[in-house]
Design a protein around this motif. Structure first.
Motif, PDB file in Angstrom:
ATOM      1  N   LEU A 195       0.827  -1.208   0.000  1.00 11.37           N
ATOM      2  CA  LEU A 195       0.000   0.000   0.000  1.00 11.37           C
ATOM      3  C   LEU A 195       0.860   1.256   0.000  1.00 11.37           C
ATOM      4  O   LEU A 195       0.618   2.188  -0.778  1.00 11.37           O
ATOM      5  CB  LEU A 195      -0.919   0.007   1.224  1.00 11.37           C
ATOM      6  N   THR A 207      -4.551   6.441   5.643  1.00 11.55           N
ATOM      7  CA  THR A 207      -4.886   5.042   5.432  1.00 11.55           C
ATOM      8  C   THR A 207      -6.196   4.679   6.125  1.00 11.55           C
ATOM      9  O   THR A 207      -6.771   5.468   6.867  1.00 11.55           O
ATOM     10  CB  THR A 207      -3.769   4.118   5.944  1.00 11.55           C
ATOM     11  N   HIS A 219      -5.888  -3.407   3.267  1.00 13.95           N
ATOM     12  CA  HIS A 219      -5.411  -2.050   3.539  1.00 13.95           C
ATOM     13  C   HIS A 219      -5.946  -1.114   2.460  1.00 13.95           C
ATOM     14  O   HIS A 219      -6.165  -1.526   1.312  1.00 13.95           O
ATOM     15  CB  HIS A 219      -3.879  -1.986   3.549  1.00 13.95           C
ATOM     16  N   SER A 220      -6.128   0.148   2.842  1.00 10.02           N
ATOM     17  CA  SER A 220      -6.637   1.138   1.892  1.00 10.02           C
ATOM     18  C   SER A 220      -6.082   2.503   2.256  1.00 10.02           C
ATOM     19  O   SER A 220      -5.630   2.734   3.381  1.00 10.02           O
ATOM     20  CB  SER A 220      -8.168   1.173   1.919  1.00 10.02           C
ATOM     21  N   ASP A 236      -6.495   3.937  -3.077  1.00  9.45           N
ATOM     22  CA  ASP A 236      -5.722   2.713  -3.278  1.00  9.45           C
ATOM     23  C   ASP A 236      -6.221   1.619  -2.348  1.00  9.45           C
ATOM     24  O   ASP A 236      -6.420   1.857  -1.147  1.00  9.45           O
ATOM     25  CB  ASP A 236      -4.232   2.960  -3.007  1.00  9.45           C
ATOM     26  N   HIS A 237      -6.417   0.423  -2.899  1.00 16.33           N
ATOM     27  CA  HIS A 237      -6.816  -0.749  -2.115  1.00 16.33           C
ATOM     28  C   HIS A 237      -5.814  -1.872  -2.346  1.00 16.33           C
ATOM     29  O   HIS A 237      -5.362  -2.087  -3.475  1.00 16.33           O
ATOM     30  CB  HIS A 237      -8.194  -1.260  -2.550  1.00 16.33           C
ATOM     31  N   THR A 281      -4.080  -5.521  -6.280  1.00 16.74           N
ATOM     32  CA  THR A 281      -4.190  -4.092  -5.991  1.00 16.74           C
ATOM     33  C   THR A 281      -5.176  -3.401  -6.922  1.00 16.74           C
ATOM     34  O   THR A 281      -5.369  -3.801  -8.069  1.00 16.74           O
ATOM     35  CB  THR A 281      -2.828  -3.387  -6.100  1.00 16.74           C
TER      36      THR A 281
END
Length: 400
Positions: A195, A207, A219-220, A236-237, A281
């Motif tokens: 990430l 985050t 996570h993101s 973003d993932h 991702t």
């Protein structure tokens, strides 16, 4: 629409976008490496000092970057970060970068230690010892710890019901992570490593803000970047596996619902939206012109203030020890019950260093009280919270 993302962007105005999502190629500006993760210890390194409520929520901001890139302040992330900072003689925009690792906050800048010591003199902070070249200060009224180095200020706090050593441990472990003496999170958590390589060191990163309808990422992050003409918003993932990642069709459906929602969390009139998938991702990149984007962002930064508190079992007194003067009309006590009289800040004027307000508690007193600050957009933010604990046992003084 994601409740997590909504909470993260409280204080910003976003309007719905109609007429379809304008998909197109979005090339992001170059980014620095994610050096902020040097200040993020692994979860095992942080135990038992981890703040369970904030664990995993990493925030990073370069406060002056909006001013330099687009000619005006860009305040997303500032509210959350400034609310957790105190006055140490350094203005918020004087920091080159600010990092919150979930349990401690780090302000990066060239530090004049004598100036910081002078700023702390009228407060309840006392210099106790040193750690890896940092001067360490602590206080007990609301357990807090502060470490002053040549290039960083590291600070942490604990609840009033927790020992001061918890705050000290959070500061110490953060310094040890930067020194490479304890394991960092990206070294132990591969999903977090992936990430942060996706976000890089963009000017603003936060985050644990997943976009709804896109499965359950491990996570993101929500991050922002700039050039002279545009603002870039990136979601973003990272997923446990490629099989867990939604396909592009699912992402488009989720974005259509988001952009048609009643309270949009992403740019209101994007010029282009780009979806990029790779293995496990997902990256959603959104470009919008600077003027049309920033005119909708009205978040106001809270003042940096150091508060002291005294509690004798019947009365709790909050004192403005150091920092920015605040119009009293912007301040309040929450909750608004459990003490005699009305709002102690009523009457106008300015609440400035040396001023105090006292609450005489009644039988229905709450477990904790917050000095809150109201932004120009009428959003309330916590400046200082004190947990009373057991009223017969938890009697403290800022000078103890």
């Amino acid at each position: 629409m994601s409740g997590a993302l909504a909470a993260g962007l409280a204080g910003c105005s976003y309007l719905p976008f109609g007429g379809g999502v304008p998909y197109g190629s979005v090339s992001l500006p170059g980014s620095e490496p994610p050096r902020f993760r040097q200040w993020v210890p692994s979860e095992s390194a942080f135990e038992p000092h981890v703040d369970a409520e904030q664990s995993g929520r990493i925030r990073y901001k370069r406060p002056g970057v909006g001013n330099r890139s687009v000619g005006r302040p860009f305040r997303i992330n500032d509210t959350a970060l400034a609310s957790d900072m105190e006055h140490v003689g350094i203005g918020y925009t004087e920091y080159d970068a600010v990092v919150h690792n979930g349990s401690a906050i780090v302000g990066l800048t060239s530090v004049d230690r004598e100036s910081v010591a002078s700023a702390l003199e009228p407060t309840g902070y006392e210099r106790t010892d040193t750690h890896r070249g940092y001067d360490r200060y602590t206080r007990s009224d609301k357990p807090r710890a502060l470490a002053v180095g040549d290039e960083a200020i590291v600070a942490a706090r604990a609840d009033g019901t927790e020992p001061r050593e918890l705050a000290v441990g959070r500061v110490t472990t953060t310094i040890d992570a930067k020194a490479g003496r304890v394991e960092r999170r990206h070294e132990s958590d591969d999903d977090f490593r992936v990430l942060t390589e996706m976000t890089g060191g963009r000017p603003s990163v936060r985050t644990s803000l997943p976009l709804t309808g896109l499965g359950e990422p491990s996570h993101s992050a929500l991050s922002h970047a700039f050039d002279e003409d545009n603002v870039y918003v990136v979601v973003d993932h990272v997923y446990a596996s490629a099989a867990d990642r939604p396909d592009e069709s699912t992402v488009r459906d989720a974005l259509a619902d988001t952009f048609d929602g009643p309270a949009l969390l992403l740019p209101s009139e994007p010029d282009a939206v780009d979806i990029e998938t790779d293995g496990r991702t997902l990256s959603i990149r959104i470009r919008q012109g600077v003027e049309s984007y920033l005119e909708r962002v009205w978040a106001e930064r809270p003042p940096l203030v150091t508060f002291g508190v005294e509690f004798d079992g019947d009365r709790v007194t909050f004192t403005h020890e150091a920092g920015e003067p605040i119009p009293a009309s912007r301040l309040g006590i929450r909750p608004e019950y459990g003490f005699d009289g009305g709002d102690p800040f009523e009457g106008g004027g300015t609440f400035e260093p040396g001023d105090s307000v006292t609450l005489t508690l009644t039988d229905d007193a709450d477990e904790s009280y917050i000095v809150s600050w109201q932004s120009a957009g009428e959003t309330h933010h916590s400046l200082f919270e004190y947990h009373l604990g057991a009223r017969d046992e938890n009697k403290t003084s800022a000078r103890r």
